[in-house]
Design an enzyme around this catalytic site. Structure first.
Site, PDB file in Angstrom:
ATOM      1  N   CYS A  86      81.979 -35.979  44.792  1.00  0.00           N
ATOM      2  CA  CYS A  86      81.217 -34.898  45.412  1.00  0.00           C
ATOM      3  C   CYS A  86      79.880 -35.370  45.968  1.00  0.00           C
ATOM      4  O   CYS A  86      79.219 -34.628  46.699  1.00  0.00           O
ATOM      5  CB  CYS A  86      80.973 -33.787  44.398  1.00  0.00           C
ATOM      6  N   HIS A 335      81.572 -25.687  48.973  1.00  0.00           N
ATOM      7  CA  HIS A 335      81.562 -27.074  48.509  1.00  0.00           C
ATOM      8  C   HIS A 335      82.723 -27.870  49.103  1.00  0.00           C
ATOM      9  O   HIS A 335      83.664 -28.233  48.399  1.00  0.00           O
ATOM     10  CB  HIS A 335      81.614 -27.097  46.981  1.00  0.00           C
TER      11      HIS A 335
END
Length: 392
Positions: A86, A335
């Site tokens: 991420c 996200h």
């Protein structure tokens, strides 16, 4: 070492876009970034490119960086694909800053993308899980939400943190996202909504979890030698810090904090010559509500164990002393894994150039972005400042 400046930043909308490809999303972000450069920008100006992506679903795992840079006209420009889960495009931004500071490039692109909505929930769960420790976490059945639920439970046990305090993170970030035209979950969420939502991984409810998202983001970095060509009042990248740690949560010294975030933050503050009290806003990695509370403590916004009290105080609200996640954060803005770090830089650029619209803060001078890979196996922090206002 030369100074590096953020001269432009842009992103696509975040959400589910079945009609879009990863290439088209990246083009949208690139065009927005180029358009945001105050005094004009040409594609031919880019000397080096760094592109972050995890590759959810297995699409274009090889040469995914050149696949998108070629699509926007950067033929022949050296491009490196960056993967740090991420934190992929946060580390891509760090690489762009390093390229500029070293003299290897005068202008570097840092970006990222991810397409996640076209995979089944089981497939997406698998790809999210690959950012954890493979043998003892993912293959034993632990999900990404399950890992952060363990972190939340540990923080609750150690410090008395409550589900209501977790829920206040969701309420705040949904309120901010409602003012962000690029946000995926652009609707308000009440405290009751967040607390009473279905449990995903106890103690985390649905509203404590970020969505799966499609999207792309791009940041443009220039050296001190050429920055005047692009902006009269540029945004200096004053400090960068990064760290890594054991990938598996069970391998680390604590479940109730992210040591890599702490080390990355300390390095960024030292490089910028500031402390957390000097910040006017921050974009922190809140893939789950507990992650934002951990960031408060790891980045020095409060003492260890006081994050719950900090969110309750209102200090991190948009009208507070230290607004956090004015974009809506990962929780509500969305996200898309490979785009998240660069997307945080987009919000920092907008806030520092007065282009954040209805969520614009009152004349901010310094901001921070904080991007985490997995549950803390990697972290990167950037400090941005309006150079003309520093010391004014």
């Amino acid at each position: 070492m030369r100074d590096a400046y953020l001269i432009g930043a842009g992103q696509s909308a975040y959400g589910a876009f079945p009609e879009e490809s990863y290439r088209s999303l990246f083009r949208t972000a690139f065009e927005a970034a180029a358009e945001s450069v105050p005094d004009g920008f040409e594609t031919d100006d880019v000397d080096e490119a760094f592109v972050g992506t995890l590759g959810v679903g297995g699409r274009q795992l090889g040469l995914s960086g050149p696949a998108v840079t070629e699509h926007v006209g950067l033929d022949g420009v050296p491009c490196t694909r960056v993967e740090n889960a991420c934190a992929a495009s946060g580390f891509a931004l760090r690489s762009a800053v390093q390229a500029v500071r070293s003299g290897m490039a005068d202008v570097a692109l840092a970006g990222g993308f991810e397409v996640m909505s076209d995979a089944s929930s089981d497939v997406t769960k698998y790809w999210l899980g690959v950012s954890g420790e493979t043998e003892w976490e993912r293959l034993s059945g632990t999900t990404f939400a399950g890992v952060y639920a363990q972190m939340a439970a540990a923080h609750m046990a150690a410090h008395g943190t409550t589900r209501e305090q977790l829920s206040r993170v969701a309420v705040k970030n949904h309120e901010n996202a409602a003012s962000n035209p690029h946000a995926q979950l652009d609707f308000p969420c009440s405290l009751e909504d967040a607390q009473s939502a279905p449990v995903v991984a106890d103690p985390l409810t649905l509203y404590h979890c970020c969505p799966t998202s499609d999207g792309a983001a791009v940041a443009l970095v220039a050296s001190e030698d050429v920055v005047a060509t692009y902006a009269a009042d540029p945004i200096r990248i004053a400090g960068v810090g990064a760290a890594s740690d054991d990938v598996g949560l069970f391998q680390r010294e604590t479940y109730a904090g992210i040591p890599a975030s702490r080390r990355a933050g300390e390095a960024a503050y030292e490089a910028a010559g500031i402390g957390p009290d000097d910040l006017d806003f921050a974009e922190v990695h809140d893939c789950f509500a507990i992650a934002e509370l951990l960031a408060y403590e790891d980045l020095g916004f409060c003492e260890r164990g006081e994050a719950g009290a900090l969110i309750e105080s209102g200090r991190t609200d948009r009208d507070g002393d230290l607004p956090v996640n004015t974009s809506g954060g990962l929780k509500a803005k969305g996200h898309p894994i490979g785009a998240t770090g660069a997307g945080q830089a987009v919000e920092a650029f907008k806030q520092l150039t007065g282009a954040a619209g209805d969520r614009q803060l009152d004349d901010p001078v310094r901001g921070l972005t904080h991007n985490v890979g997995g549950s803390g196996g990697a972290a990167v922090v950037h400090v941005f400042e309006r150079e003309s206002e520093v010391g004014a």
